[in-house]
Design a protein around this motif. Structure first.
Motif, PDB file in Angstrom:
ATOM      1  N   PRO A 140      -2.538   7.798 -11.568  1.00  0.00           N
ATOM      2  CA  PRO A 140      -2.710   7.300 -12.933  1.00  0.00           C
ATOM      3  C   PRO A 140      -3.020   5.811 -12.935  1.00  0.00           C
ATOM      4  CG  PRO A 140      -0.396   7.642 -12.461  1.00  0.00           C
ATOM      5  CD  PRO A 140      -1.141   8.189 -11.292  1.00  0.00           C
ATOM      6  N   GLU A 141      -3.543   5.351 -14.043  1.00  0.00           N
ATOM      7  CA  GLU A 141      -3.881   3.939 -14.174  1.00  0.00           C
ATOM      8  C   GLU A 141      -2.625   3.086 -14.026  1.00  0.00           C
ATOM      9  OE1 GLU A 141      -6.081   0.935 -17.378  1.00  0.00           O
ATOM     10  OE2 GLU A 141      -5.903   3.087 -17.798  1.00  0.00           O
ATOM     11  N   GLY A 142      -2.752   2.010 -13.229  1.00  0.00           N
ATOM     12  CA  GLY A 142      -1.606   1.126 -13.001  1.00  0.00           C
ATOM     13  C   GLY A 142      -0.776   1.497 -11.799  1.00  0.00           C
ATOM     14  N   HIS A 143      -1.100   2.619 -11.151  1.00  0.00           N
ATOM     15  CA  HIS A 143      -0.337   3.057  -9.982  1.00  0.00           C
ATOM     16  C   HIS A 143      -0.610   2.123  -8.809  1.00  0.00           C
ATOM     17  CE1 HIS A 143       1.064   5.663  -6.705  1.00  0.00           C
ATOM     18  NE2 HIS A 143       1.754   6.315  -7.628  1.00  0.00           N
ATOM     19  N   LEU A 144       0.350   2.039  -7.875  1.00  0.00           N
ATOM     20  CA  LEU A 144       0.140   1.249  -6.665  1.00  0.00           C
ATOM     21  C   LEU A 144      -1.143   1.721  -5.969  1.00  0.00           C
ATOM     22  CD1 LEU A 144       3.754   1.136  -5.178  1.00  0.00           C
ATOM     23  CD2 LEU A 144       2.507  -0.751  -6.217  1.00  0.00           C
ATOM     24  N   PRO A 145      -1.944   0.796  -5.498  1.00  0.00           N
ATOM     25  CA  PRO A 145      -3.207   1.193  -4.839  1.00  0.00           C
ATOM     26  C   PRO A 145      -2.943   1.807  -3.475  1.00  0.00           C
ATOM     27  CG  PRO A 145      -2.916  -1.180  -4.695  1.00  0.00           C
ATOM     28  CD  PRO A 145      -1.802  -0.688  -5.568  1.00  0.00           C
ATOM     29  N   VAL A 146      -3.258   3.060  -3.323  1.00  0.00           N
ATOM     30  CA  VAL A 146      -3.009   3.757  -2.066  1.00  0.00           C
ATOM     31  C   VAL A 146      -4.325   4.334  -1.558  1.00  0.00           C
ATOM     32  CG1 VAL A 146      -1.785   5.640  -0.927  1.00  0.00           C
ATOM     33  CG2 VAL A 146      -0.652   4.324  -2.735  1.00  0.00           C
ATOM     34  N   ARG A 147      -4.683   3.920  -0.341  1.00  0.00           N
ATOM     35  CA  ARG A 147      -5.826   4.536   0.346  1.00  0.00           C
ATOM     36  C   ARG A 147      -5.303   5.234   1.603  1.00  0.00           C
ATOM     37  NH1 ARG A 147     -10.662   2.062  -1.072  1.00  0.00           N
ATOM     38  NH2 ARG A 147     -11.676   3.719   0.114  1.00  0.00           N
ATOM     39  N   SER A 148      -4.686   4.437   2.493  1.00  0.00           N
ATOM     40  CA  SER A 148      -4.046   5.044   3.670  1.00  0.00           C
ATOM     41  C   SER A 148      -2.744   5.706   3.205  1.00  0.00           C
ATOM     42  CB  SER A 148      -3.743   3.987   4.725  1.00  0.00           C
ATOM     43  OG  SER A 148      -4.927   3.451   5.243  1.00  0.00           O
ATOM     44  N   TYR A 149      -2.534   6.964   3.654  1.00  0.00           N
ATOM     45  CA  TYR A 149      -1.418   7.761   3.130  1.00  0.00           C
ATOM     46  C   TYR A 149      -0.751   8.491   4.285  1.00  0.00           C
ATOM     47  CZ  TYR A 149       0.962  11.489   0.480  1.00  0.00           C
ATOM     48  OH  TYR A 149       1.893  12.366  -0.043  1.00  0.00           O
ATOM     49  N   LEU A 150       0.576   8.419   4.345  1.00  0.00           N
ATOM     50  CA  LEU A 150       1.345   9.110   5.378  1.00  0.00           C
ATOM     51  C   LEU A 150       2.613   9.665   4.737  1.00  0.00           C
ATOM     52  CD1 LEU A 150       1.866   9.873   8.357  1.00  0.00           C
ATOM     53  CD2 LEU A 150       2.867   7.599   8.676  1.00  0.00           C
ATOM     54  N   ALA A 151       2.774  10.975   4.759  1.00  0.00           N
ATOM     55  CA  ALA A 151       3.951  11.629   4.170  1.00  0.00           C
ATOM     56  C   ALA A 151       4.565  12.569   5.184  1.00  0.00           C
ATOM     57  CB  ALA A 151       3.566  12.393   2.903  1.00  0.00           C
ATOM     58  N   VAL A 152       5.887  12.421   5.401  1.00  0.00           N
ATOM     59  CA  VAL A 152       6.606  13.227   6.392  1.00  0.00           C
ATOM     60  C   VAL A 152       7.804  13.876   5.706  1.00  0.00           C
ATOM     61  CG1 VAL A 152       7.784  13.227   8.612  1.00  0.00           C
ATOM     62  CG2 VAL A 152       5.928  11.603   8.177  1.00  0.00           C
ATOM     63  N   PRO A 153       7.953  15.199   5.778  1.00  0.00           N
ATOM     64  CA  PRO A 153       9.133  15.837   5.174  1.00  0.00           C
ATOM     65  C   PRO A 153      10.405  15.505   5.961  1.00  0.00           C
ATOM     66  CG  PRO A 153       7.834  17.457   6.364  1.00  0.00           C
ATOM     67  CD  PRO A 153       7.042  16.185   6.377  1.00  0.00           C
ATOM     68  N   VAL A 154      11.498  15.344   5.236  1.00  0.00           N
ATOM     69  CA  VAL A 154      12.807  15.101   5.847  1.00  0.00           C
ATOM     70  C   VAL A 154      13.574  16.419   5.758  1.00  0.00           C
ATOM     71  CG1 VAL A 154      14.947  13.780   5.725  1.00  0.00           C
ATOM     72  CG2 VAL A 154      12.759  12.674   5.204  1.00  0.00           C
ATOM     73  N   HIS A 169      -0.873   2.224   2.006  1.00  0.00           N
ATOM     74  CA  HIS A 169      -1.512   0.915   2.205  1.00  0.00           C
ATOM     75  C   HIS A 169      -2.814   0.909   1.389  1.00  0.00           C
ATOM     76  CE1 HIS A 169      -3.117  -2.683   4.081  1.00  0.00           C
ATOM     77  NE2 HIS A 169      -1.923  -2.888   4.636  1.00  0.00           N
ATOM     78  N   PRO A 170      -3.117  -0.219   0.753  1.00  0.00           N
ATOM     79  CA  PRO A 170      -4.342  -0.247  -0.071  1.00  0.00           C
ATOM     80  C   PRO A 170      -5.626  -0.190   0.748  1.00  0.00           C
ATOM     81  CG  PRO A 170      -3.280  -2.400  -0.036  1.00  0.00           C
ATOM     82  CD  PRO A 170      -2.340  -1.470   0.621  1.00  0.00           C
ATOM     83  N   GLN A 171      -5.567  -0.444   2.057  1.00  0.00           N
ATOM     84  CA  GLN A 171      -6.763  -0.390   2.893  1.00  0.00           C
ATOM     85  C   GLN A 171      -6.812   0.939   3.637  1.00  0.00           C
ATOM     86  OE1 GLN A 171      -6.770  -3.768   5.514  1.00  0.00           O
ATOM     87  NE2 GLN A 171      -6.768  -5.269   3.823  1.00  0.00           N
ATOM     88  N   PRO A 172      -7.969   1.481   3.854  1.00  0.00           N
ATOM     89  CA  PRO A 172      -8.084   2.761   4.572  1.00  0.00           C
ATOM     90  C   PRO A 172      -7.882   2.585   6.073  1.00  0.00           C
ATOM     91  CG  PRO A 172     -10.257   1.956   3.974  1.00  0.00           C
ATOM     92  CD  PRO A 172      -9.296   1.018   3.332  1.00  0.00           C
TER      93      PRO A 172
END
Length: 533
Positions: A140-154, A169-172
């Motif tokens: 959505p508008e105003g969200h933190l800029p995310v290009r590089s993405y890493l998600a790990v389940p706990v 991270h905002p950079q890819p």
């Protein structure tokens, strides 16, 4: 040729310097990561609360992966299904997420929700799973800029998904295999740490609840004066609280074992008490008994003991008994008093009925008309009722001689027409109160109809004193004056018979009626032993 060699040497030096700089940067990065890992390990080893542990893991994860921001989202189940709730955040203020709804099980988040595996993307905005769900179709508008993405389940060792670690991270192209590996290891540590913290918090909460329950139980026992006890069935080891010891006349510091308990029970009640304990042990039945105890100072009191045997021994029988004890001496005494009062009441009711029957019979015999019978009978019944009222006010403990006169004479004459002369008042038993109350009523009735109280100026003098012959009797005199001339009656009525024979039968009294010309004089010789309560 020399110049070419010089350039080659210069290029070699620069390359070496570059490699050294890269090595130093790599070393610094490893040192930074090692320190981050150490901080995480120390936090886990220190056993902090779950919130502190998770925040340490997120902060360390940002540092390990080179992310600009990181977060831990708990998996929760709400009315709409499942969602992730922000728990800890690093690299950005919490306000960055406050305006947005919690993540849901969309195509991007589903693998983390379900614990299926890692999601790593050099540019999440180009991922085919991205932007496929309404209403935002992406960030959505105003969200933190995310290009590089890493998600790990706990995920716990049992396979339960606690939540997920998310780094951005905002950079890819910022997260490689090394960052993924570190994040996976970090998620494993986070799962162990969260489970451990939850276990400790649950244990601490349970301990607190138990302590609170013990405090409430202790307060309730003390407020109710209930003593607690516990018995080891096999060893006969007996543990008693301070109040329990006090019920048997022991001080808190006194030794008080099972043998002491049995010995303190009254010999007549001891076999019954032992049989009740053995029955409770043998059959797992409730132990509920009242018995007398003899305290070390010789005082005998009553104790109510209750308990139950627990069927927990290896052989299937009872291993221990536990229960409470209460000193019920005052209740037992009250029950005895109540029993005596009921018996006394039955006796008094019978006597009252006999008195009413006698009054009716004698009044009928000495009156000439139904109207006269009614007046005389009602007056005597009211006199009996008044005396009972006086006794009721005194809880049937008796009344004083002066109270009887005041109570009976109140309706007959003004106080200034009755004079009293005595050294001390005399306390009477209930039986003597009823008998003398009826006698005073008859004297007052006769004085009002025929004697000193029937004319203005007449009066009565009442005196009592011990007999001078040391016989232990009380001499009571009713002397009228100022009334009409007195002549002896032709026949004795009920009043005279009540005075002369009734008091003789009830109180062993001697009564003399003197019809003096100045006024009636009634002298009573009342044995003190018949008057006393």
């Amino acid at each position: 040729m020399a110049k070419a060699t010089s350039l080659a040497e210069k290029g070699g030096v620069e390359d070496l310097a570059a490699r050294l700089a890269a090595a130093e940067e790599a070393l610094a990065e490893e040192v930074r990561r090692s320190r981050a890992l150490n901080r995480i390990a120390e936090a886990i080893g220190a056993g902090h609360d779950a919130e502190t542990l998770v925040q340490t893991v997120v902060d360390g994860g940002v540092e390990l992966t080179g992310a600009q921001f990181g977060a831990f989202f708990y998996k929760v189940v709400d009315q709409a299904g499942e969602s992730l709730m922000l728990y800890s955040l690093s690299g950005a203020p919490r306000s960055a997420f406050e305006a947005f709804p919690t993540p849901r099980g969309t195509a991007v988040f589903a693998p983390t929700f379900r614990g299926e595996g890692v999601v790593r993307s050099d540019d999440i905005t180009r991922d085919p799973r991205y932007g496929r769900t309404s209403p935002h179709y992406g960030m959505p508008e105003g969200h933190l800029p995310v290009r590089s993405y890493l998600a790990v389940p706990v995920v716990t060792r049992a396979g339960a998904v606690l939540g997920g670690l998310f780094f951005g991270h905002p950079q890819p192209g910022r997260f490689g295999p090394r960052a993924e590996s570190l994040a996976v290891g970090l998620a494993g540590q986070a799962a162990v740490a969260i489970e451990s913290a939850r276990t400790q918090e649950a244990a601490q909460a349970e301990l607190t609840q138990r302590r609170d329950a013990e405090e409430r139980l202790k307060f309730a026992l003390e407020a109710g004066r209930l003593g607690s006890w516990e018995l080891d069935v096999e060893t006969r080891a007996y543990l008693a609280s301070d109040i329990c010891k006090a019920n048997y006349g022991r001080a808190p510091g006194d030794d008080f074992g099972f043998a002491d308990l049995v010995a303190s029970v009254h010999p007549d009640d001891r076999p019954r008490m032992i049989a009740a304990i053995e029955d409770a042990i043998r059959h797992g039945a409730d132990y509920d008994i009242e018995y007398r105890v003899r305290r070390p100072d010789g005082e005998v009191r009553w104790v109510h003991a209750r308990g139950r045997a627990a069927q927990t021994a290896d052989h299937g029988g009872a291993r221990r008994m536990a229960g409470v004890s209460l000193d019920v001496t005052e209740r037992k005494r009250a029950e005895e008093r109540q029993k005596l009062l009921v018996n006394e009441l039955n006796h008094r009711v019978k006597n009252t009925l006999v008195s009413v029957q006698s009054i009716a019979s004698q009044t009928l015999r000495t009156t000439d008309s139904p109207e006269a019978f009614r007046d005389a009978f009602e007056g005597r019944i009211m006199a009996l009722s008044h005396t009972h009222d006086l006794l009721t006010q005194q809880n049937w403990q008796g009344a004083s001689l002066r109270e009887i006169f005041d109570f009976e004479l109140e309706a007959f004459a003004a106080r200034d027409r009755i004079a009293f002369d005595y050294a001390r008042d005399v306390q009477l038993s209930p039986k003597a109160t009823v008998a003398l109350g009826m006698a005073v009523h008859e004297l007052a009735t006769n004085a009002l109809k025929y004697g000193a109280l029937s004319v203005p100026g007449g009066g009565v003098r009442v005196t009592w004193e011990p007999e001078p012959d040391d016989s232990g009797a009380l001499r009571l005199t009713w002397a009228e004056h100022g009334g009409p001339p007195v002549v002896p009656p032709r026949r004795h009525g009920f009043g005279a018979r009540l005075l002369e024979k009734g008091l003789a039968g009830e109180l062993s009294a001697q009564v003399a009626l003197a019809y003096d010309s100045l006024g009636l004089v009634c002298t009573m010789k009342l044995p003190t032993r018949a008057l006393e309560p």
